[in-house]
Write a protein that holds these residues in place. Structure first.
Motif, short mmCIF file in Angstrom:
data_model
loop_
_atom_site.label_atom_id
_atom_site.label_comp_id
_atom_site.label_asym_id
_atom_site.label_seq_id
_atom_site.Cartn_x
_atom_site.Cartn_y
_atom_site.Cartn_z
N ARG A 90 -1.07 -2.99 29.20
CA ARG A 90 -2.09 -3.76 28.02
C ARG A 90 -2.32 -3.03 27.46
O ARG A 90 -2.53 -1.78 26.95
CB ARG A 90 -3.70 -4.99 28.71
N ASP A 91 -2.42 -3.87 25.57
CA ASP A 91 -3.16 -3.38 24.68
C ASP A 91 -4.31 -2.75 24.48
O ASP A 91 -5.08 -3.66 25.06
CB ASP A 91 -2.70 -4.23 23.49
N THR B 3 -1.33 -0.23 33.38
CA THR B 3 -2.65 -0.58 34.01
C THR B 3 -1.50 -1.71 35.47
O THR B 3 -0.14 -0.98 35.20
CB THR B 3 -2.04 -3.05 34.09
N GLU C 39 -1.91 -9.09 34.13
CA GLU C 39 -2.06 -8.35 32.75
C GLU C 39 -0.81 -8.10 32.00
O GLU C 39 -0.71 -8.55 30.12
CB GLU C 39 -2.25 -7.92 32.61
N ASP C 40 0.29 -7.75 31.72
CA ASP C 40 1.46 -7.13 31.26
C ASP C 40 2.63 -8.41 30.73
O ASP C 40 2.81 -8.12 29.85
CB ASP C 40 2.55 -6.44 32.63
N ARG D 65 0.41 -9.70 27.66
CA ARG D 65 1.10 -9.23 26.59
C ARG D 65 2.43 -9.89 25.86
O ARG D 65 2.90 -8.92 24.63
CB ARG D 65 0.33 -7.78 26.59
#
Length: 402
Positions: free
Chosen positions: A99-100, A113, A118-119, A122
């Motif tokens: 995640r950024d 993560t 979540e991956d 982004r």
């Protein structure tokens, strides 16, 4: 209903199985999934160039897992979570889910993560946020990537502006993916975002820009994508102004070569082309081709002997590029094809004489040697490369000093 990749040799290959098995042994059966281009292209039935893998394992854990399985690992980008596995001499890029944390439009600071959603959030486009497990079962966290791929829709994950501000290269990637995979009208929100944030393109490194542009121009038909770039002001940010993209559009029908297509987007001015190639940090070979193609237009009325003279002086590649540029500019197709056939069939001979020949004839090394050789070369080319009479020609040139 589960969607499953079928008939994919890369998925069941021993090299692939070895890598996935190594990761599973360290983190469980669901710790790694195929991601991005290999899944997207498998869905589309397109060729698979690279096999990328995403995993919940940390980079260090990936290295240990590969070592335990007897596989080589290369730490290609540990700070960003990337390790390259080598299995049966084939590379597999393995990246930890990320995640950024912060971005500046060029680089991102990331945190690892274990959240697949979540991956996916982004990533750039929904069709690139597709995953598949080791059995080929497709996972689509955005809920639209699979359908986008089949429909030819290039849609950003989440808000287009946010994705672009994370990395301005995504503006160029939008047009590149539209050129390769897009069908129908482009996504309006994506088009608007690219136009609104176009200034960000100037913050990118030249190498990243040129690589993306050449990939775009290699698409089977990139004409609409380039038109969109022109309308959004993107083209003018990376290339000098040209009258129109008309020559480029014609060149698409003449040649699939991305360098030659790029030449058609540049003005026919050698110094402008040289400056553009330097700014884009193209290779010397690419720069030389662009400069040669920008020279004076090829004479479509020259005869075969004159064509061979051009090939001998400029090289086959430069001659063919100039022929194709003349063809795109409206040259007669049959004549241009004849020139290309001539270039393919003719092997330029080597200059049949040299300084040693002149020395044997009593001419001392010096400026006169260079004059005679240059005069011989010019006459030999003008006479269409005869394979005899060389000594007589040299004697005549020696006897008639400048």
């Amino acid at each position: 209903m589960s969607r499953v990749l079928e008939g994919q040799d890369w998925l069941t290959a021993d090299a692939t199985r070895a890598v996935m098995g190594a990761l599973a042994a360290a983190g469980g059966a669901d710790c790694a999934r195929f991601v991005g281009g290999c899944v997207r292209n498998a869905v589309l039935g397109a060729p698979i160039d690279d096999v990328d893998i995403a995993t919940v394992l940390t980079p260090e854990a990936v290295v240990r897992a590969l070592k335990a399985a007897g596989l080589k690992s290369v730490p290609t980008g540990m700070e960003h979570g990337t390790v390259t596995a080598i299995s049966e001499r084939q590379p597999f890029e393995i990246t930890t889910l990320r995640r950024d944390v912060s971005t500046d439009g060029r680089r991102a600071t990331v945190a690892f993560t274990d959240d697949w959603a979540e991956d996916a959030a982004r990533r750039d486009f929904r069709l690139n946020a597709l995953y598949a497990d080791s059995d080929g079962v497709i996972l689509d966290p955005t809920g639209a990537g699979y359908d986008d791929a089949l429909a030819g829709r290039i849609v950003f994950v989440g808000e287009p502006e946010q994705r672009i501000e994370e990395d301005y290269l995504r503006i160029l990637r939008f047009y590149r993916f539209f050129a390769w995979y897009g069908r129908g009208a482009p996504d309006a929100a994506a088009v608007a975002a690219c136009a609104a944030l176009v200034e960000g393109v100037e913050r990118l490194s030249a190498e990243r820009v040129s690589k993306e542009v050449l990939k775009l121009l290699a698409a089977p038909d990139p004409r609409l994508a380039v038109r969109l770039m022109q309308d959004a002001g993107v083209l003018g940010r990376i290339l000098p102004p040209s009258n129109s993209v008309t020559l480029f559009e014609a060149m698409v029908g003449v040649s699939p070569d991305p360098v030659l297509r790029l030449s058609a987007l540049l003005p026919a001015d050698v110094e402008t082309v040289r400056a553009s190639a330097n700014r884009l940090r193209l290779s010397n070979a690419q720069k030389d081709r662009l400069i040669a193609a920008a020279r004076a237009p090829l004479d479509p009325d020259m005869n075969d002997a004159q064509a061979r003279a051009v090939i001998w002086r400029e090289g086959r590649q430069a001659f063919e590029d100039r022929v194709r540029r003349a063809w795109a500019a409206g040259g007669e197709a049959a004549r241009m094809q004849a020139f290309l056939a001539l270039a393919a069939d003719w092997t330029p001979p080597k200059l049949p004489v040299g300084g040693r020949d002149l020395a044997r004839m009593g001419l001392k090394p010096g400026p006169e040697t260079g004059r005679v050789l240059k005069a011989f070369e010019d006459g030999w080319i003008a006479d269409d490369f005869p394979d005899h009479g060389h000594e007589a020609r040299l004697k005549a040139l020696i006897a008639s000093p400048a």
